[in-house]
Design a protein around this motif. Structure first.
Motif, short mmCIF file in Angstrom:
data_model
loop_
_atom_site.label_atom_id
_atom_site.label_comp_id
_atom_site.label_asym_id
_atom_site.label_seq_id
_atom_site.Cartn_x
_atom_site.Cartn_y
_atom_site.Cartn_z
N PHE A 174 0.83 -1.20 0.00
CA PHE A 174 0.00 0.00 0.00
C PHE A 174 0.86 1.26 0.00
O PHE A 174 0.55 2.23 -0.68
CB PHE A 174 -0.94 0.03 1.20
CG PHE A 174 -2.21 -0.75 0.98
CD1 PHE A 174 -3.10 -0.40 -0.02
CD2 PHE A 174 -2.50 -1.84 1.77
CE1 PHE A 174 -4.25 -1.12 -0.22
CE2 PHE A 174 -3.65 -2.57 1.57
CZ PHE A 174 -4.54 -2.21 0.56
N ARG A 175 1.95 1.24 0.75
CA ARG A 175 2.83 2.40 0.79
C ARG A 175 3.48 2.65 -0.56
O ARG A 175 3.54 3.79 -1.03
CB ARG A 175 3.90 2.21 1.85
CG ARG A 175 4.84 3.39 1.87
CD ARG A 175 5.82 3.34 2.97
NE ARG A 175 6.71 4.49 2.82
CZ ARG A 175 7.89 4.57 3.34
NH1 ARG A 175 8.34 3.60 4.08
NH2 ARG A 175 8.63 5.63 3.17
N LEU A 176 3.96 1.58 -1.20
CA LEU A 176 4.59 1.74 -2.51
C LEU A 176 3.59 2.24 -3.55
O LEU A 176 3.92 3.10 -4.37
CB LEU A 176 5.23 0.44 -2.96
CG LEU A 176 6.41 -0.05 -2.12
CD1 LEU A 176 6.91 -1.40 -2.65
CD2 LEU A 176 7.53 0.96 -2.09
N GLY A 177 2.38 1.73 -3.50
CA GLY A 177 1.34 2.19 -4.42
C GLY A 177 1.00 3.65 -4.19
O GLY A 177 0.83 4.42 -5.15
N ALA A 178 0.91 4.05 -2.93
CA ALA A 178 0.61 5.44 -2.61
C ALA A 178 1.74 6.37 -3.05
O ALA A 178 1.49 7.48 -3.53
CB ALA A 178 0.36 5.59 -1.11
N GLU A 179 2.98 5.92 -2.89
CA GLU A 179 4.12 6.72 -3.34
C GLU A 179 4.04 6.97 -4.84
O GLU A 179 4.25 8.09 -5.30
CB GLU A 179 5.44 6.01 -3.04
CG GLU A 179 5.75 5.82 -1.58
CD GLU A 179 6.39 7.03 -0.95
OE1 GLU A 179 6.72 7.99 -1.66
OE2 GLU A 179 6.55 7.01 0.27
N PHE A 180 3.72 5.96 -5.60
CA PHE A 180 3.66 6.09 -7.05
C PHE A 180 2.50 6.98 -7.49
O PHE A 180 2.68 7.91 -8.28
CB PHE A 180 3.55 4.71 -7.70
CG PHE A 180 3.45 4.77 -9.19
CD1 PHE A 180 4.55 5.12 -9.94
CD2 PHE A 180 2.27 4.48 -9.83
CE1 PHE A 180 4.47 5.19 -11.33
CE2 PHE A 180 2.18 4.55 -11.21
CZ PHE A 180 3.28 4.91 -11.96
N VAL A 181 1.32 6.70 -6.97
CA VAL A 181 0.13 7.45 -7.37
C VAL A 181 0.26 8.92 -6.99
O VAL A 181 -0.10 9.81 -7.77
CB VAL A 181 -1.15 6.81 -6.77
CG1 VAL A 181 -2.35 7.71 -6.95
CG2 VAL A 181 -1.39 5.45 -7.41
N SER A 182 0.79 9.19 -5.81
CA SER A 182 0.93 10.59 -5.39
C SER A 182 1.91 11.33 -6.28
O SER A 182 1.69 12.50 -6.61
CB SER A 182 1.35 10.68 -3.93
OG SER A 182 2.62 10.11 -3.74
N GLY A 183 2.99 10.69 -6.70
CA GLY A 183 3.94 11.34 -7.61
C GLY A 183 3.29 11.70 -8.94
O GLY A 183 3.47 12.81 -9.45
#
Length: 87
Positions: A26-35
């Motif tokens: 979830f953290r990795l997905g959030a990092e990507f989507v937020s960028g």
């Protein structure tokens, strides 16, 4: 006999449970989507104020994509070193 106040002794290493893996995903997905979202919003704002549509959106979406991938790599690298903490 062990009293109730004593905690059971177990491994003292890093947590490798499946819950930890889900949290990392979830953290990795959030990092990507937020960028990508931040890059797209900046590009949209540049297009709006400078009237150069769609070039600002295209360029900054790609920059946001790159930033999201870089943040994911940093977070995963920090996790794999055992620290569990990245930037």
């Amino acid at each position: 006999m062990r009293s109730r106040s004593q905690a059971p002794q177990g491994k003292s290493g890093p947590d490798t449970s499946s819950g930890s893996g889900v949290a990392l995903a979830f953290r990795l997905g959030a990092e990507f989507v937020s960028g990508v979202l931040v890059g797209s919003l900046i590009g949209y704002g540049i297009d709006y104020f400078l009237a150069i549509s769609p070039w600002g959106l295209i360029v900054f979406t790609l920059v946001g994509f790159g930033a999201g991938v870089l943040n994911m790599l940093r977070a995963a690298e920090g996790r794999s070193r055992g620290g569990g903490k990245a930037l």
